[in-house]
Scaffold this active site. Structure first.
Site, PDB file in Angstrom:
ATOM      1  N   ASN A 272     -17.453  14.033 -42.606  1.00 41.48           N
ATOM      2  CA  ASN A 272     -18.438  14.450 -41.601  1.00 41.48           C
ATOM      3  C   ASN A 272     -19.817  14.631 -42.219  1.00 41.48           C
ATOM      4  O   ASN A 272     -19.949  15.219 -43.285  1.00 41.48           O
ATOM      5  CB  ASN A 272     -18.012  15.779 -40.988  1.00 41.48           C
ATOM      6  CG  ASN A 272     -16.532  15.841 -40.711  1.00 41.48           C
ATOM      7  OD1 ASN A 272     -16.027  15.064 -39.924  1.00 41.48           O
ATOM      8  ND2 ASN A 272     -15.842  16.731 -41.401  1.00 41.48           N
ATOM      9  N   GLU A 305     -15.446  11.055 -50.440  1.00 42.12           N
ATOM     10  CA  GLU A 305     -16.092  11.591 -49.229  1.00 42.12           C
ATOM     11  C   GLU A 305     -17.611  11.606 -49.399  1.00 42.12           C
ATOM     12  O   GLU A 305     -18.345  11.294 -48.468  1.00 42.12           O
ATOM     13  CB  GLU A 305     -15.582  13.000 -48.905  1.00 42.12           C
ATOM     14  CG  GLU A 305     -14.068  13.128 -48.775  1.00 42.12           C
ATOM     15  CD  GLU A 305     -13.411  12.092 -47.884  1.00 42.12           C
ATOM     16  OE1 GLU A 305     -14.053  11.630 -46.916  1.00 42.12           O
ATOM     17  OE2 GLU A 305     -12.248  11.727 -48.159  1.00 42.12           O
ATOM     18  N   GLU A 327     -13.784   2.066 -45.399  1.00 44.39           N
ATOM     19  CA  GLU A 327     -12.743   2.612 -46.281  1.00 44.39           C
ATOM     20  C   GLU A 327     -12.495   1.742 -47.522  1.00 44.39           C
ATOM     21  O   GLU A 327     -12.439   2.262 -48.628  1.00 44.39           O
ATOM     22  CB  GLU A 327     -11.446   2.851 -45.504  1.00 44.39           C
ATOM     23  CG  GLU A 327     -11.570   3.927 -44.409  1.00 44.39           C
ATOM     24  CD  GLU A 327     -12.053   5.278 -44.917  1.00 44.39           C
ATOM     25  OE1 GLU A 327     -12.083   5.501 -46.145  1.00 44.39           O
ATOM     26  OE2 GLU A 327     -12.427   6.125 -44.075  1.00 44.39           O
TER      27      GLU A 327
END
Ligand code: TRP
Ligand code: ZN
Length: 878
Positions: A272, A305, A327
């Site tokens: 996020n 991340e 990814e």
């Protein structure tokens, strides 16, 4: 769990939304059982949308409180609301505001998607389609918007209030015991990158200055009491930020970067924007509770991340079929980071072991799919090893083909051209083509054709002509949904190893595109002739594992042992040992007495003591292929008991034959007095434990005592867990005592008890399922927490091959039973578990029959199945 009969989502049906969301303002009034979400969207009609076109937003298990357009509540006939859709019939012609108020229940949210509570902490998980469980929205990655989020909560129980972007304003809400915080994220983003956290958290902070001088506050929030376990993750974060500046020229772009660790989380972590949320397993570490593998995992996941900030967030995906765009690329980036921080060859071996043990099985069974699929029923099922790990291999091949400079040019162009876009794999490839004036059309097939190519190589030497001829063929077997295959473009890094171990040079070559040590296959068959070869070479092919293929060289055992000792490419030294071990183990499984076994064991002893190789490498070199890997290699009519027996017996034979070598090495490897998680120390510990495990396999009184002492004296989790595993797996004296001692020491630390559960799940037993059932009653276990389930149930399915594949079908029936049970509370976890049926068709007839019945039992159960589980079971039975 969206509908009774899930529909097939197809890439070819992709269409832009008729409306754009220019900005989003969210207000969360957090309450454990009834949180109110006020969403105000500024919407505008896109060019080409007819006035009056329906506005259709996604929802999932939502309760609608009210809906208004431009400040006026809508009359009932002006909209239609269900649990899964909100339809506005006649939206205003131009820009307008839609205000939607929904109610959700975080306490009841056991799926861990959307807004939920983890040990009293409010947190969100929105990828892939969790935002629709918070409010009605265009919950798809190609709708980007600017978010402002106001979080309101009880002040005493939630002193920390977080969301994406930069903090704007905080204050008390007068006349109540509540307070608020407002966050603004200036970077337009899709809803799956939204996040919110509220709770009573401890915080570790650091200051970072980017390469161009911008200050950034770094914070890691954890449950109180865990704040002294964040040093390593903070260190990993800072190193990742520096590395991305240096290697990819990418800087961070907000004033703050927040990380929150929660204990209930379905996956590893989530990127996020400005507020990464982690499974606490990938944040918390200290020497007493984390193994070297955990430290490595934390470094990797924190980096992964963080790297998403550019590859995923600044450039996101147009739809979920493009998942590998973020990814595969981000896994490649985190692998490169770890390679630079640690030993590159060792990291490569670790990554290839992971690929072969997770992705190859997927690609050789009913769950096989292309890296970029074209259809799915449940997107959660496509966060696979194929998308992630094979996806990373494809990016690696682009770099291999273009070289480091060409690769960097393509990446620079990608960032320049697509910053702010929701992009596709085609866009990505085009950047490498344009930056290098090159056609990658054939290469792109890797994204669309599923399956693992088999490359066959046979060589012959002509001493008189001084030529060496390599016949190379690629074989691409049909996979589900793809019967016809076209040849792949396969980069094969190679060397022709001369008698003294050095690579021979060639004067000229014909028959394929060859450049230095890179040979590229583009046809089904190539005959490659090397000229000027003075002596008979042993070919070393696919060095560094330059392509995700299965290589069959037909090399003699003698030649393999030669490569194992002399290849200049460390990866292929490791691979030669693995290939030999696999061949020997397959013959042993068939009850044969393999030729060359003694010579191989002798070579293994040499490798163990070869001081020119680093410790971690030797630790990997000595590792036998897993029972699953052997089963996959056998491919059909598998008897897992025979594999287990053969592998145990071979381990024991190696242990007995090289007993003195392993004992000497074990004793000579001394560790520094103070624990350090660095790669060198970790490698030493790993090699020492590998020696101990072979000594354990020899099952002498002495080795049992050695393992027990190792356990008792351990001052860190790697040694403690390693020794415990050896004691339990080889059923050595002291195993039960050690299990008790471990439990006593760690009973209050969930992440440490996960290790205990996973070791216990692997213990040899006459009735493994009964043993697992008993363990589910243990206070350390909980069906509510994914980590506990992955440790115990995952440990059983993945680490106890005899138990799970027991010939009486008890393991299969148990998996069916818990799949149904878990599906009621957490379909994502249930679906991950049921994927263990993936290779059932490779088993022998007796087991196949039992597995098939168990799978059918899931479909026939008197229970509404989630799309997650249903899709996997149906694919398995197809
Ligand atoms: N995007 C996450 C990653 O870094 C994956 C992820 C985390 C995820 N949580 C999830 C995917 C939940 C699906 C559902 O790889
Ligand atoms: Zn990711």
């Amino acid at each position: 769990m969206r509908s009774e009969t899930a529909q097939l989502i197809k890439l070819q049906d992709y269409k832009e939304t008729p409306y754009a969301i220019d900005s989003v303002s969210l207000v969360f009034k957090l309450k454990p059982e009834a949180t109110e979400v006020v969403s105000t969207l500024t919407l505008s009609r896109r060019d080409g949308t007819e006035a009056g076109t329906l506005l259709e937003l996604d929802g999932d298990e939502l309760t609608l409180v009210s809906v208004a357009v431009d400040g006026v509540a809508l009359a009932q006939e002006a909209y239609q609301a269900s649990a899964t859709k909100l339809i506005i019939h006649n939206p205003p012609a131009d820009t307008f505001q839609l205000e939607v108020v929904t109610k959700v229940n975080p306490t009841a949210n056991t799926k861990l998607e959307g807004l939920y509570l983890s040990k009293g902490i409010y947190c969100t998980q929105c990828e892939a389609e969790g935002f629709r469980r918070i409010t009605y929205y265009y919950d798809r990655p190609d709708v980007l918007s600017v978010f402002t989020t106001r979080v309101e909560a009880d002040k005493a129980s939630n002193p920390i209030l977080l969301s994406n972007g930069n903090p704007q304003e905080t204050g008390d809400i007068e006349g109540t015991n509540r307070h608020f915080a407002v966050w603004h994220d200036p970077h337009p983003k899709p809803a799956y990158l939204f996040a919110l956290v509220a709770g009573d958290l401890a915080c570790t902070s650091e200051k970072y200055t980017t390469a161009s001088g911008k200050p950034v506050d770094l914070n890691i929030f954890v449950e109180k009491g865990n704040e002294d376990r964040t040093d390593w993750s903070m260190d990993s974060l800072i190193r990742s930020m520096r590395w991305d500046e240096k290697v990819f020229g990418r800087e961070y772009d907000l004033d703050v970067f927040n990380i929150v660790a929660v204990s209930a989380f379905n996956m590893g972590a989530m990127e996020n924007k400005g507020l990464n949320i982690f499974n606490d397993k990938y944040i918390l570490a200290d020497s007493d509770t984390a193994t070297d593998t955990d430290y490595e995992g934390i470094e990797t996941v924190v980096a992964h991340e963080y790297f998403h900030n550019w590859t995923g967030n600044r450039i996101t995906c147009r739809e979920w079929f493009q998942l590998c765009l973020k990814e595969g690329l981000t896994v490649f980036r985190d692998q490169e980071f770890s390679s630079d921080e640690r030993s590159r060859p060792v990291k490569r071996i670790a990554d290839v072991i992971r690929l072969k043990s997770r992705q190859f099985p997927e690609d050789q069974g009913p769950l096989s799919h292309p890296v970029r699929p074209t259809e799915y029923k449940e997107i959660n099922n496509f966060y696979t090893a194929t998308v992630y790990d094979k996806g990373a291999e494809l990016v690696r091949m682009i770099k291999t083909i273009l070289g480091a400079d060409g690769f960097r040019k393509g990446m620079d162009l990608y960032f320049e051209r697509h910053d702010g876009d929701a992009s596709t794999i085609e866009d990505f490839i085009k950047c490498f083509e344009d930056a290098n004036a090159l056609d990658l059309t054939q290469f792109s097939r890797w994204y669309h054709q599923s399956g693992t190519p088999v490359v066959k190589a046979r060589g012959s030497y002509d001493a008189a002509a001084k030529t060496y001829t390599l016949d190379l063929a690629q074989i691409n077997a049909p996979t589900p949904g793809q019967t016809e295959k076209k040849p792949f473009f396969i980069p094969v890094r190679f060397g022709l190893v001369g008698p003294n171990g050095d690579d021979l040079s060639y004067s000229s070559v014909e028959g394929a595109q060859v450049n230095g040590d890179l040979l590229c296959l583009s046809e089904d068959k190539h005959t490659v002739v090397f000229h000027g070869i003075g002596s008979k070479p042993v070919p070393s092919l696919l060095r560094e594992f330059s392509a995700p293929v299965k290589l069959e060289t037909g090399l003699s055992r003698e030649d393999q042992i030669f490569l194992m000792r002399h290849d200049v490419d460390p990866f292929n030294r490791w691979q030669a040992a693995q290939t030999l071990m696999t061949e020997l183990l397959i013959e042993l499984t068939r009850g044969e007495e393999p030729a060359g076994k003694e010579a191989f064991i002798e070579a293994l002893g040499h490798m163990a003591e070869d001081e020119s190789l680093d410790h971690a490498f030797r630790g990997f070199g000595l590792m036998l292929p897993s029972e699953q890997a052997i089963a996959l290699e056998i491919g059909a009519d598998v008897d897992t008991d025979a594999i287990g027996d053969a592998r145990d017996a071979f381990s024991k034979e190696i242990g007995v034959t090289l007993y003195d070598t392993f004992k000497r090495l074990y004793n000579e490897l001394d560790m520094p007095a103070a624990f350090s998680p660095d790669a060198i120390s970790a490698g030493k510990r790993a090699l020492k434990l590998r020696c101990l495990s072979y000594l354990g396999a020899a099952q002498t009184e002495e080795s049992a005592a050695l393992a027990k002492t190792h356990f008792d004296n351990a001052d860190n989790m790697s040694d403690r867990m390693g020794a415990l595993t050896i004691l339990v797996i080889w059923q050595l004296a002291g195993a039960q005592e050690a299990l008790k001692a471990f439990e006593e020491r760690h009973k209050d630390t969930a992440l440490a008890m996960d290790k205990w559960l996973s070791i216990a799940a692997r213990a040899p037993s006459e009735d493994s399922v009964a043993a697992i059932r008993t363990l589910t009653e243990h206070p350390a276990f909980s069906w509510e927490n994914p980590n506990r389930i992955y440790a115990l149930i995952g440990g059983f399915l993945g680490g106890n091959t005899r138990g799970f594949h027991a010939a009486d079908g008890s393991g299969y029936n148990y998996l069916a039973e818990i799949t149904l049970q878990l599906d009621k509370t957490n379909p994502q976890v249930a679906s991950r578990m049921v994927k263990s049926f993936g290779n059932w068709k490779n088993m022998n007839a007796e087991r196949r029959e039992k597995a098939k019945a168990a799978l059918q039992g899931i479909l026939e159960a008197d229970q509404q199945l989630s799309t997650d589980v249903k899709e996997i079971v149906e694919l398995c039975l197809d």
